[in-house]
Each structure stands twice: as structure tokens, then as C-alpha cells.
Design a protein around this motif. Sequence first.
Motif, PDB file in Angstrom:
ATOM      1  N   THR A  71       5.593 -41.000  44.432  1.00 27.39           N
ATOM      2  CA  THR A  71       6.087 -40.071  43.396  1.00 27.39           C
ATOM      3  C   THR A  71       7.477 -39.528  43.699  1.00 27.39           C
ATOM      4  O   THR A  71       7.935 -38.610  43.021  1.00 27.39           O
ATOM      5  N   HIS A  72       8.152 -40.065  44.724  1.00 26.94           N
ATOM      6  CA  HIS A  72       9.486 -39.578  45.085  1.00 26.94           C
ATOM      7  C   HIS A  72      10.474 -40.739  45.224  1.00 26.94           C
ATOM      8  O   HIS A  72      10.167 -41.738  45.883  1.00 26.94           O
ATOM      9  N   ASN A  73      11.616 -40.596  44.600  1.00 28.88           N
ATOM     10  CA  ASN A  73      12.732 -41.527  44.767  1.00 28.88           C
ATOM     11  C   ASN A  73      13.986 -40.665  44.936  1.00 28.88           C
ATOM     12  O   ASN A  73      14.124 -39.646  44.255  1.00 28.88           O
ATOM     13  N   PRO A  74      14.882 -41.023  45.843  1.00 29.19           N
ATOM     14  CA  PRO A  74      16.037 -40.150  46.099  1.00 29.19           C
ATOM     15  C   PRO A  74      16.951 -39.941  44.888  1.00 29.19           C
ATOM     16  O   PRO A  74      17.646 -38.937  44.805  1.00 29.19           O
ATOM     17  N   GLU A  75      16.939 -40.884  43.963  1.00 35.33           N
ATOM     18  CA  GLU A  75      17.696 -40.746  42.713  1.00 35.33           C
ATOM     19  C   GLU A  75      16.683 -40.736  41.588  1.00 35.33           C
ATOM     20  O   GLU A  75      15.913 -41.681  41.421  1.00 35.33           O
ATOM     21  N   PHE A  76      16.626 -39.653  40.812  1.00 38.30           N
ATOM     22  CA  PHE A  76      15.618 -39.578  39.758  1.00 38.30           C
ATOM     23  C   PHE A  76      16.177 -38.823  38.549  1.00 38.30           C
ATOM     24  O   PHE A  76      17.251 -38.212  38.612  1.00 38.30           O
ATOM     25  N   THR A  77      15.442 -38.906  37.453  1.00 38.14           N
ATOM     26  CA  THR A  77      15.894 -38.285  36.202  1.00 38.14           C
ATOM     27  C   THR A  77      15.213 -36.937  36.027  1.00 38.14           C
ATOM     28  O   THR A  77      13.990 -36.825  36.139  1.00 38.14           O
ATOM     29  N   LEU A  78      16.014 -35.940  35.736  1.00 42.84           N
ATOM     30  CA  LEU A  78      15.519 -34.578  35.569  1.00 42.84           C
ATOM     31  C   LEU A  78      15.929 -34.058  34.193  1.00 42.84           C
ATOM     32  O   LEU A  78      17.045 -34.324  33.725  1.00 42.84           O
ATOM     33  N   LEU A  79      15.019 -33.364  33.544  1.00 46.37           N
ATOM     34  CA  LEU A  79      15.340 -32.627  32.324  1.00 46.37           C
ATOM     35  C   LEU A  79      15.252 -31.152  32.654  1.00 46.37           C
ATOM     36  O   LEU A  79      14.256 -30.704  33.220  1.00 46.37           O
ATOM     37  N   GLU A  80      16.301 -30.409  32.336  1.00 45.19           N
ATOM     38  CA  GLU A  80      16.242 -28.954  32.465  1.00 45.19           C
ATOM     39  C   GLU A  80      16.672 -28.327  31.148  1.00 45.19           C
ATOM     40  O   GLU A  80      17.608 -28.808  30.486  1.00 45.19           O
ATOM     41  N   SER A  81      15.958 -27.256  30.774  1.00 43.81           N
ATOM     42  CA  SER A  81      16.312 -26.520  29.553  1.00 43.81           C
ATOM     43  C   SER A  81      16.260 -25.030  29.827  1.00 43.81           C
ATOM     44  O   SER A  81      15.473 -24.561  30.667  1.00 43.81           O
TER      45      SER A  81
END
Length: 488
Positions: A254-264
Amino acid sequence: MTTENLSEVLEIRRDKLKKLQEEGKNPFEHTSYDITAHAKNVEEDFESFEEKPVSMAGRIMSKRGQGKVSFYDLQDSTGRIQLFLKKDALPDQYDEIKTYDIGDIVGIKGEVFKTRMGQISVRVKELTLLSKSLQILPEKYHGLKDMDLRYRQRYVDLIVNPEVKEVFQKRSLIMKKIRDFYDSLGFIEVETPVLSNMAGGANARPFGTHHNALDIPLFLRIALELPLKRLIVGGFDKVYEVSRVFRNEGMDATHNPEFTLLESYEAYANYEDVMNMLEELYSFLAKEVNQSEVIAYGDKEISLAIPFKRARMVDLVKEHTNVDFDVITDVEVARAAATELHVDVKDQNSVGEIMAMVFDEHVEDKLIQPIFVTMHPVEMSPLAKKDLKDPRYTERFELYINGAECANAFSELNDPIDQKERFLSQAKKKTEGDDEAHPFDVDFINALEVGLPPTGGLGIGIDRLMMLFTNQHSIRDVILFPTMKPID
């Protein structure tokens, strides 16, 4: 096939290319090809295409037959269709076409029909070699099974494993639906810097780099939070960003050093408002993408029907361990309780940190159905508002589904004095060797002093969301090009 035989086959392909080029038929000279139909369209609407001329293009995936009749399978971006090639219809090309290899990219013109066996096919009248494949695709019935090779050569994985391509097509649809959801609520999508003087917004170890023109060290961002909250200070009421972030940490399912994040971030809202919005988002995605609020994940069924369960972290720890950290005020007592539960907390120096460690070890993996875990310890939440009734905890939640954290949200701390004290506490940890402690951000304190309205903030790990909605059990299976160690 031995290495020697493999090299021989590759050499034969290069010889074929050389011969074509010597005859003035260089396939790499083509710059375009007119396409009027795709495999899926023809398959689904055969009646409209029957005995009609079509122009198609794709990759040869199999070859059958000999003599004066051959059958090829053509794979385009939508699926596969059978090609019917007869020497009488291709008198000047047929012998050359027979030398084309699996993997070659061709353009074809012909008519759609059904064979006597009822197979939808194209009767080819013209075939053009558009690109010569100099490598060998994996064998038809076994595909590309080596997981390491699949990630390194995703382009081959997508060609020979259609279900992989479907995962990423679904990912694209989900991203569109997420944006539709936020846009419908009046949020504005923005972009903020990937490089910064300090990596803030989360507790994580950053990647470092160097800006040559300015001759300064920079960090790749670990979160989107601080610049987005600056925008709320500046007068935007609702903003969101979907982007890559980078954390120099371990790798697992469940972890990759580069990942996609959504923040609002939404002004004049608190963490309970964000909870309501988030469960609406998950329910919306389930209905829009999977046509059901109940989705299959492995051997489990996950219900995304509203409302999701809500529970304080301290209560969940008590439920699963019979230890009530709500009544423990002494660090050594907390440490002894954790030790009895076989949790190593020797590096933790507060009751809140110890409780969070116990939660991670004994509770997290048991949270299968969606649940909002609320009221995190203040020591673990340097950017969240304290709970007015119990300042040991914060107005924060994490969404857990199938034993994994899927989202994190706060009533954002907007008291600059309190924020400064927490930054100082984090800075002390950093000087003591904690690489993941939050840096002291002077400009962010200044922004809070200008004035941040009450704000509800949210972060969603998009890749974990994709794992859930596509029934994948490794984060690498929802990232097109996951980080890999070089073979050499």
C-alpha cells in the motif's frame, strides 16, 4: 526458448526489416493512417457494419492458417477482431504479408462479415505495415506473468494482459468522476509547486534536490496542504488539487514513494462537514463507476452506503485491547500497557503517541467496513485543531476501509500562536533525529497571522482508492509505472 535461439529469432526480425527497407518499403516512414472503425464498435454494432468498408489499425496478435487463406487477430485500443486474408484478394501482397510477425503494427482496409462459424471478421483487401516489431511478445496462452517484468515493461503488460488496461481505463474514469463531484460543489481546482524550500504538510521524510540557477537546496513535496491553506487565507473558499507527492519511505503493498494525493480545503467548514462530504464522494463513485454501493474486494464485500460508522481512536483501542488510554495520564503507565500488548514504544514520549502505536498494531487491520476514526492525539496532529472538550485530542479523522487508511482530515488549526508552539515541538524532534518531524515554516505562521478562517481540510490517497474500486491488492497494480530498482 534458449538465449541462443532467442537471439536468432530477433536477428531474423531485423533481417526482415532490412529486406523491406532495401525494397523501398520502410514501415517507419508512415506518419499517419486513416481509421474509420474500432474492434469494439464493430463487435457491438455488427449490423451497422456488415458488408460495409472499414479502415482499421492495430497490432497483429496471432496468425493461423496456411496456403491461400490466413486468419490474423488484430488488436487495437478497444479490443480484438479477426482478419480474413485470402491470396486472391491480395495477389501482390499476400506472400509478403505471410512474413509479417506477431507484434507488427498494421493498417487494414476491407469489409466486415461473419464467417461460416459465426465469427465477426474483416475481409482484408489492403494491408499496410505501419511499424515493424523487433522484439517478441510473450506467448499467447501464458501471457506476461512475471510481476517484476510486468512493472518494468508496462507497455508489454498492457498489450498481452487486457485486464490490466481495463484497470487503468477505470482509473481514468474515476478521476473524471472525482473532479465532477468537486466541481459540482463549487470547488476550484488549482496547481501548487512541486519543489519547495521545505517539505511540510505531513510527517514524512522528503526527497531532496538542488536548484542550479538559484544555487539552493529544494525538496519534492510530501503533501499539498500548506500552499492550499495559503489560498484559503487569500480568499478562495473552496480549493482542491490532485497531484503527485513524494515520500522517501518504505515500499509495500500500500506504499509507493511516488503517489497521487487529492487534497481539498473548504472555508467555514469543520471536520464533521468533511466527513459528510467524503462519505458522499465514496457513495457517488460506487454508484457511478460500479453501479452499486456494495463492491467486491477479494473475498470481501465492502458497503459504501451512507452513513459510515464513526468512532474515537481511544474507544477503538479499548474495544480491541481492553486498555483505556482515556484514563491514562502517565507516560510510563502507557508504556507498560503497550509493552504488555507486545508493542515497541521505546521511542515514544507521550501517552498520545503510544496510544497511536497500539492502534496501528492491534486495531487498524480489523477495520474492514468503512469507518471514520476520530479524535487523534494532539502529538500526532500538528496541523489540526484541538478538541474543545478534551485538548489531548484533535478534531481529526482518518477513513479506514479494508484495514488501510484511505483519507485523513482535520478541522484545520488556524491559531498562529498554537501552531507556532506545535512547530517548535516538531522542530525539537527533528533536532533529536526524527527525519519525519514537521519543519518550522515561518511564512505559514505569517499566513495564519494574516488570518485563516475556520477550515475543513481533507487528503485522499488516490492510489488506495483505486485499489478498492478496481479490486487490486498491490498499489503497483494501479500505478502505470511504479518505482523500480534498476536491474543493473
